[in-house]
Write a protein that holds these residues in place. Structure first.
Motif, PDB file in Angstrom:
ATOM      1  N   TRP A   1       0.827  -1.197   0.000  1.00 45.75           N
ATOM      2  CA  TRP A   1       0.000   0.000   0.000  1.00 45.75           C
ATOM      3  C   TRP A   1       0.867   1.255   0.000  1.00 45.75           C
ATOM      4  CZ3 TRP A   1      -4.907  -0.026  -1.159  1.00 45.75           C
ATOM      5  CH2 TRP A   1      -5.671  -1.171  -0.916  1.00 45.75           C
ATOM      6  N   VAL A   2       0.484   2.192  -0.850  1.00 50.10           N
ATOM      7  CA  VAL A   2       1.047   3.539  -0.844  1.00 50.10           C
ATOM      8  C   VAL A   2      -0.034   4.456  -0.277  1.00 50.10           C
ATOM      9  CG1 VAL A   2       1.949   5.426  -2.240  1.00 50.10           C
ATOM     10  CG2 VAL A   2       2.536   3.067  -2.819  1.00 50.10           C
ATOM     11  N   ILE A   3       0.249   5.066   0.872  1.00 51.09           N
ATOM     12  CA  ILE A   3      -0.740   5.871   1.591  1.00 51.09           C
ATOM     13  C   ILE A   3      -0.381   7.344   1.439  1.00 51.09           C
ATOM     14  CG2 ILE A   3      -1.875   6.244   3.808  1.00 51.09           C
ATOM     15  CD1 ILE A   3      -0.825   3.512   4.686  1.00 51.09           C
ATOM     16  N   LEU A   4      -1.337   8.153   1.031  1.00 52.25           N
ATOM     17  CA  LEU A   4      -1.055   9.568   0.845  1.00 52.25           C
ATOM     18  C   LEU A   4      -2.358  10.357   0.823  1.00 52.25           C
ATOM     19  CD1 LEU A   4      -0.353  10.340  -2.904  1.00 52.25           C
ATOM     20  CD2 LEU A   4      -1.354   8.207  -2.133  1.00 52.25           C
ATOM     21  N   ASN A   5      -2.208  11.672   0.956  1.00 52.59           N
ATOM     22  CA  ASN A   5      -3.308  12.579   0.665  1.00 52.59           C
ATOM     23  C   ASN A   5      -2.789  13.654  -0.282  1.00 52.59           C
ATOM     24  OD1 ASN A   5      -1.861  14.458   2.169  1.00 52.59           O
ATOM     25  ND2 ASN A   5      -3.149  14.251   3.975  1.00 52.59           N
ATOM     26  N   SER A   6      -3.641  14.593  -0.640  1.00 50.88           N
ATOM     27  CA  SER A   6      -3.248  15.582  -1.639  1.00 50.88           C
ATOM     28  C   SER A   6      -2.231  16.578  -1.108  1.00 50.88           C
ATOM     29  CB  SER A   6      -4.488  16.324  -2.160  1.00 50.88           C
ATOM     30  OG  SER A   6      -5.368  15.401  -2.776  1.00 50.88           O
ATOM     31  N   PHE A   7      -1.987  16.582   0.205  1.00 53.19           N
ATOM     32  CA  PHE A   7      -0.982  17.460   0.779  1.00 53.19           C
ATOM     33  C   PHE A   7       0.371  16.760   0.905  1.00 53.19           C
ATOM     34  CE2 PHE A   7      -5.080  18.929   2.494  1.00 53.19           C
ATOM     35  CZ  PHE A   7      -5.083  20.225   1.994  1.00 53.19           C
ATOM     36  N   SER A   8       0.409  15.468   0.563  1.00 52.42           N
ATOM     37  CA  SER A   8       1.662  14.728   0.673  1.00 52.42           C
ATOM     38  C   SER A   8       2.694  15.288  -0.304  1.00 52.42           C
ATOM     39  CB  SER A   8       1.428  13.242   0.378  1.00 52.42           C
ATOM     40  OG  SER A   8       0.495  12.695   1.280  1.00 52.42           O
ATOM     41  N   LYS A   9       3.932  15.300   0.136  1.00 54.19           N
ATOM     42  CA  LYS A   9       5.012  15.791  -0.711  1.00 54.19           C
ATOM     43  C   LYS A   9       5.549  14.649  -1.571  1.00 54.19           C
ATOM     44  CE  LYS A   9       6.415  19.282   2.665  1.00 54.19           C
ATOM     45  NZ  LYS A   9       7.520  19.800   3.512  1.00 54.19           N
ATOM     46  N   ASP A  10       6.247  15.049  -2.631  1.00 58.31           N
ATOM     47  CA  ASP A  10       6.963  14.104  -3.493  1.00 58.31           C
ATOM     48  C   ASP A  10       6.036  13.082  -4.146  1.00 58.31           C
ATOM     49  OD1 ASP A  10       9.350  15.351  -2.718  1.00 58.31           O
ATOM     50  OD2 ASP A  10       9.537  14.040  -0.965  1.00 58.31           O
ATOM     51  N   ILE A  11       4.788  13.496  -4.473  1.00 60.01           N
ATOM     52  CA  ILE A  11       3.897  12.576  -5.177  1.00 60.01           C
ATOM     53  C   ILE A  11       4.453  12.261  -6.562  1.00 60.01           C
ATOM     54  CG2 ILE A  11       1.602  12.348  -6.199  1.00 60.01           C
ATOM     55  CD1 ILE A  11       0.460  13.836  -3.857  1.00 60.01           C
ATOM     56  N   ALA A  12       4.993  13.283  -7.250  1.00 60.19           N
ATOM     57  CA  ALA A  12       5.562  13.058  -8.582  1.00 60.19           C
ATOM     58  C   ALA A  12       6.742  12.090  -8.519  1.00 60.19           C
ATOM     59  CB  ALA A  12       5.991  14.391  -9.190  1.00 60.19           C
ATOM     60  N   ALA A  13       7.581  12.243  -7.493  1.00 59.14           N
ATOM     61  CA  ALA A  13       8.723  11.332  -7.337  1.00 59.14           C
ATOM     62  C   ALA A  13       8.242   9.913  -7.056  1.00 59.14           C
ATOM     63  CB  ALA A  13       9.624  11.818  -6.203  1.00 59.14           C
ATOM     64  N   MET A  14       7.159   9.786  -6.278  1.00 54.44           N
ATOM     65  CA  MET A  14       6.616   8.462  -5.998  1.00 54.44           C
ATOM     66  C   MET A  14       6.112   7.806  -7.281  1.00 54.44           C
ATOM     67  SD  MET A  14       3.464   6.736  -5.751  1.00 54.44           S
ATOM     68  CE  MET A  14       2.268   8.018  -5.438  1.00 54.44           C
ATOM     69  N   LEU A  15       5.369   8.563  -8.093  1.00 52.78           N
ATOM     70  CA  LEU A  15       4.850   8.014  -9.345  1.00 52.78           C
ATOM     71  C   LEU A  15       5.989   7.614 -10.276  1.00 52.78           C
ATOM     72  CD1 LEU A  15       1.894  10.484 -10.001  1.00 52.78           C
ATOM     73  CD2 LEU A  15       1.736   8.131  -9.194  1.00 52.78           C
ATOM     74  N   ASN A  16       7.065   8.404 -10.277  1.00 56.01           N
ATOM     75  CA  ASN A  16       8.214   8.085 -11.124  1.00 56.01           C
ATOM     76  C   ASN A  16       8.936   6.828 -10.630  1.00 56.01           C
ATOM     77  OD1 ASN A  16      10.211   8.782 -13.259  1.00 56.01           O
ATOM     78  ND2 ASN A  16      11.567   9.034 -11.497  1.00 56.01           N
ATOM     79  N   LEU A  17       9.041   6.655  -9.301  1.00 57.16           N
ATOM     80  CA  LEU A  17       9.730   5.502  -8.744  1.00 57.16           C
ATOM     81  C   LEU A  17       8.935   4.225  -8.977  1.00 57.16           C
ATOM     82  CD1 LEU A  17      11.911   4.128  -7.005  1.00 57.16           C
ATOM     83  CD2 LEU A  17      10.603   4.809  -4.987  1.00 57.16           C
ATOM     84  N   TYR A  18       7.633   4.259  -8.724  1.00 66.59           N
ATOM     85  CA  TYR A  18       6.825   3.054  -8.824  1.00 66.59           C
ATOM     86  C   TYR A  18       6.471   2.713 -10.267  1.00 66.59           C
ATOM     87  CZ  TYR A  18       6.233   2.525  -3.791  1.00 66.59           C
ATOM     88  OH  TYR A  18       6.446   2.306  -2.450  1.00 66.59           O
ATOM     89  N   GLY A  19       6.114   3.722 -11.045  1.00 72.36           N
ATOM     90  CA  GLY A  19       5.786   3.486 -12.442  1.00 72.36           C
ATOM     91  C   GLY A  19       4.712   2.429 -12.609  1.00 72.36           C
ATOM     92  N   ARG A  20       5.017   1.433 -13.423  1.00 71.98           N
ATOM     93  CA  ARG A  20       4.070   0.346 -13.685  1.00 71.98           C
ATOM     94  C   ARG A  20       3.861  -0.544 -12.469  1.00 71.98           C
ATOM     95  NH1 ARG A  20       3.656  -0.906 -19.332  1.00 71.98           N
ATOM     96  NH2 ARG A  20       3.189  -3.058 -18.734  1.00 71.98           N
ATOM     97  N   ASN A  21       4.700  -0.398 -11.446  1.00 80.37           N
ATOM     98  CA  ASN A  21       4.592  -1.239 -10.250  1.00 80.37           C
ATOM     99  C   ASN A  21       3.632  -0.678  -9.205  1.00 80.37           C
ATOM    100  OD1 ASN A  21       6.459  -3.201 -11.150  1.00 80.37           O
ATOM    101  ND2 ASN A  21       8.176  -1.917 -10.498  1.00 80.37           N
ATOM    102  N   LEU A  22       3.018   0.479  -9.456  1.00 83.31           N
ATOM    103  CA  LEU A  22       2.069   1.059  -8.502  1.00 83.31           C
ATOM    104  C   LEU A  22       0.784   0.244  -8.540  1.00 83.31           C
ATOM    105  CD1 LEU A  22       1.408   3.267  -6.466  1.00 83.31           C
ATOM    106  CD2 LEU A  22       0.610   4.682  -8.363  1.00 83.31           C
ATOM    107  N   ALA A  23       0.628  -0.669  -7.559  1.00 83.95           N
ATOM    108  CA  ALA A  23      -0.484  -1.620  -7.585  1.00 83.95           C
ATOM    109  C   ALA A  23      -1.564  -1.306  -6.562  1.00 83.95           C
ATOM    110  CB  ALA A  23       0.035  -3.042  -7.357  1.00 83.95           C
ATOM    111  N   ARG A  24      -1.183  -0.721  -5.401  1.00 84.12           N
ATOM    112  CA  ARG A  24      -2.171  -0.475  -4.334  1.00 84.12           C
ATOM    113  C   ARG A  24      -2.034   0.952  -3.827  1.00 84.12           C
ATOM    114  NH1 ARG A  24      -2.131  -5.477  -0.206  1.00 84.12           N
ATOM    115  NH2 ARG A  24      -0.332  -6.511  -1.123  1.00 84.12           N
ATOM    116  N   LEU A  25      -3.112   1.680  -3.878  1.00 84.88           N
ATOM    117  CA  LEU A  25      -3.094   3.096  -3.508  1.00 84.88           C
ATOM    118  C   LEU A  25      -4.205   3.386  -2.511  1.00 84.88           C
ATOM    119  CD1 LEU A  25      -1.843   5.916  -4.081  1.00 84.88           C
ATOM    120  CD2 LEU A  25      -3.596   6.196  -5.831  1.00 84.88           C
ATOM    121  N   HIS A  26      -3.822   4.069  -1.420  1.00 84.00           N
ATOM    122  CA  HIS A  26      -4.791   4.490  -0.397  1.00 84.00           C
ATOM    123  C   HIS A  26      -4.711   6.006  -0.275  1.00 84.00           C
ATOM    124  CE1 HIS A  26      -7.037   4.476   3.407  1.00 84.00           C
ATOM    125  NE2 HIS A  26      -6.159   5.372   3.807  1.00 84.00           N
TER     126      HIS A  26
END
Length: 530
Positions: free
Chosen positions: A133-158
Motif C-alpha cells: 500500500w502507498v498511503i497519501l493525501n493531496s498534501f503529501s510531498k513528493d507525489i511526482a517522485a513516488m509516481l516516477n519511482l513506482y511506475g508500472r509497479n504502482l499496484a495499491r493506492l490508499h
C-alpha cells in the motif's frame, strides 16, 4: 685548432672563437653528425615514453583487478546470488511493507534500491517487491517522485482527505487495489471523467453523505470503468446507486457499512436492498456498523442465489440487536458459512439503559444489556434454519478492558488474548456447565487459549477494514491489509478465567449455537480481549 666540443665551448666563453678559422665543410659535417645523434636520441626517448605509458596502463589495470578480486573475496554470499534467487529474497523481505508519504520511515523496498545499482535494477524488475500500500493525501510531498519511482509497479493506492484524487487516477492504469477515504464533497466527487482502470480488482470508497443542511446535494455519479473489478467495499450513508456507477454484475465480494468501520455511525442507505439485487454473482457479503435499519422497507425480500459466506460485524448490536433487522429481508439458499462478530465491548447500545428485568430477579442489572443478544440470537437462528448447505457458524465476542480474560493464579500481565471453543452443538450445550461461579473454566478438549493478536489496532491515518475478521486477524491469514499478518496462534497451557460480566452474554450465544444440531455444521466461538 681545437677538435672537441668541450674546448670549443670553453673558447666561446672567452670570446676566443673570433680567431677560430674552421673550414665550412667541417662545420657542416659536425652539424649533420649532431642532428643525426639528436634525432636518434629523440626517437629513443619517444619509444621509452610509449613503453612507460604502456607500463602505467598495465599497472592501473592490475590495480583495478586487485581491487575487484579483493571485493569479491570479501563480499557477503548474498552478492553472489543469481538474480532469480535475489528477487525471491527481496519479495520476502518486503512482505508487509507500507509506504506512507506522510511518514519519515521508508519501507524496506526503498532501502534495498539504495544498496547498489544491481540491487536497484533487480528490485525494480520484480513487481512483487512493490506490491504494498502507498498511503497519501493531496498534501503529501513528493507525489511526482513516488509516481516516477513506482511506475508500472504502482499496484495499491490508499488516498485519504478532502483534496482531489484526479491526478492519481489518471496515472493509475496499473492499480489493482484502490481505497478512497473521503469527506463530504471531497476527492471522489471531483472525478467527472470516467477513470480508466483496466487492472482494478479491489475498490473501497468511504465518504460521508454530502448535504446542504439536512438535504442531500444532487451531484453527478462517479463512474468507474473497471472490467476486472471483483471486490467492492462502500462505507457511506449516501444513496449508493445515484452516487456511483459500477459494474455491479461483476462483483463477487461486497462489504457495506454506513460509515468508517472503525467509527460506526450513521444510517444505512435506503436503497441497500436494490444494490444487493444488482449483485447476481455475489459469493461473499459483509455488513458492519450503522443504524437506521428502519429506513429499509422490510416487506421486500432479496434472494442471493450464489452467496456462500455472510459476515456481520455488529458494533454494539446495532444491526441485529433490535427487530427488525436486515436478515429479515435476505434469503441465501446456498449459504455455507456465517460469521458474527460483536466488537469494541460487550455492552450493546440500548434504548433504555436503566431497564430492569420484569421478573425482578436481576440483581446485577444486566437484563437490558442481555436482551439485544437474545434478539440477535433469535434472528440468526431464524435466518440460518433455511440454508441446507450450511457448514460452519463462527461467533466472536470482543470484551472491553476490565471485562475480559485472565489466567488462574497469574498476574494480569499474562492474560491471554483470546479463547477458542469449537465443536458440534453438544459441545456448546454442555459448555456453560463448565463455568464455575468465579469465572474459572473447567478443562475441556474443545477449549484452546490462544496467544493471538489483540483487537485490530486503529491507526491515525490508516484504514483497517474488518471484513474476513476471523481468517485475517485470529487465524493469521491477512494477505492484503495494511498490518502484517499476525503470528499463528499457539496453545498456552494455563487455565483461563472469564470475567463475571461476560458470562451472561456468552451463555446466550452458546444457547444459540447449541440449537444447530445438523451433523455437518461445525461451530466456533472466540472470546477476544481488547
Amino acid at each position: 685548432m681545437p677538435t672537441n666540443l668541450p674546448e670549443i665551448i670553453q673558447m666561446s666563453r672567452s670570446n676566443g672563437l673570433r680567431d677560430f678559422d674552421v673550414p665550412i665543410e667541417v662545420l657542416e659535417a659536425e652539424k649533420a653528425k649532431c642532428r643525426k645523434e639528436l634525432s636518434s636520441l629523440e626517437e629513443e626517448i619517444q619509444a621509452t615514453r610509449t613503453h612507460l605509458q604502456g607500463l602505467e596502463a598495465r599497472a592501473a589495470e592490475a590495480r583495478q583487478a586487485l581491487g575487484i578480486w579483493t571485493t569479491v573475496a570479501l563480499q557477503s554470499p548474498i552478492r553472489r546470488l543469481p538474480t532469480e534467487l535475489l528477487s525471491r529474497i527481496f519479495v520476502s523481505s518486503c512482505s508487509g511493507d507500507t509506504f506512507d508519504l506522510t511518514s519519515k520511515s521508508p519501507p524496506t523496498s526503498h532501502l534495498i534500491i539504495r544498496v547498489s545499482k544491481y540491487w536497484r535494477d533487480v528490485a525494480q524488475g520484480t513487481p512483487k517487491v512493490w506490491d504494498h500500500w502507498v498511503i497519501l493525501n493531496s498534501f503529501s510531498k513528493d507525489i511526482a517522485a513516488m509516481l516516477n519511482l513506482y511506475g508500472r509497479n504502482l499496484a495499491r493506492l490508499h488516498h485519504y482527505g478532502p483534496n482531489c484524487i484526479v491526478p492519481l487516477l489518471q496515472a493509475g492504469q496499473f492499480i489493482r487495489s484502490l481505497r478512497i477515504v473521503d469527506s463530504p464533497g471531497g476527492s471522489i466527487r471531483d472525478v467527472h471523467d470516467t477513470p480508466e482502470m483496466p487492472l482494478l480488482e479491489d475498490l473501497l470508497i468511504s465518504n460521508e453523505d454530502d448535504k446542504d443542511g439536512d438535504v442531500p446535494r444532487k451531484l453527478l455519479p462517479t463512474v468507474f470503468k473497471a472490467p476486472k473489478l471483483k471486490r467492492l467495499s462502500i462505507y457511506s450513508s449516501a444513496d449508493v446507486l445515484s452516487s456511483y456507477v459500477l459494474p455491479w454484475d461483476q462483483i463477487t465480494s461486497f462489504s457495506y457499512g454506513s460509515s468508517h468501520p472503525l467509527n460506526p455511525s450513521g444510517d444505512i442507505s435506503p436503497n441497500l436492498l436494490e444494490v444487493l439485487s444488482r449483485l447476481p454473482n455475489l459469493t461473499y457479503l459483509h455488513f458492519t456498523g450503522g443504524s437506521g435499519i428502519q429506513s429499509i422497507p422490510h416487506d421486500q425480500h432479496i434472494t442471493l442465489s450464489n452467496l456462500r459466506t455472510l459476515e456481520i460485524n455488529d458494533d454494539r448490536l446495532r444491526l441485529l440487536g433490535w427487530q427488525p433487522s436486515i436478515l429479515c429481508c435476505l434469503h441465501a439458499p446456498l449459504l455455507e458459512s456465517f460469521d458474527y462478530i460483536i466488537p469494541w465491548g460487550t455492552y450493546p447500545w440500548v434504548a433504555d439503559p436503566w431497564a430492569t428485568d420484569p421478573s425482578g430477579t436481576d440483581p446485577w442489572g444486566t437484563y437490558s444489556m442481555v436482551q439485544p443478544y437474545r434478539h440477535a440470537s433469535h434472528q440468526i437462528t431464524s435466518f440460518l434454519q433455511t440454508p441446507s448447505h450450511l457448514q460452519q457458524i463462527r461467533v466472536v465476542l470482543i470484551s472491553h478492558d476490565g471485562c475480559g480474560l485472565t489466567f488462574a493464579k497469574s498476574s494480569t500481565t499474562l492474560r491471554p488474548k483470546s479463547i477458542h471453543v469449537w465443536g458440534k452443538a453438544s459441545v456448546f450445550h454442555e459448555f456453560p456447565s463448565k463455568f464455575l461461579p468465579n469465572g474459572h473454566i473447567k478443562t475441556s478438549d474443545h477449549l484452546q487459549v490462544l496467544d493471538a493478536p489483540n483487537v485490530v489496532p486503529v491507526r491515525a491515518r490508516g484504514f483497517d477494514t474488518l471484513d474476513r475478521y476471523i481468517d485475517r486477524y485470529l487465524k493469521g491469514g491477512d494477505d492484503y491489509d495494511f498490518e502484517r499478518a499476525p503470528r499463528d496462534p499457539t496453545t498456552v497451557q494455563s487455565d483461563p478465567v472469564i470475567a463475571r460480566e461476560c458470562l451472561p452474554y456468552i451463555e446466550v450465544l452458546f444457547n444459540m449455537l447449541s440449537g444447530f444440531t445438523a451433523d455437518d455444521t461445525n461451530m466456533e466461538f472466540y472470546l477476544q480481549h481488547r
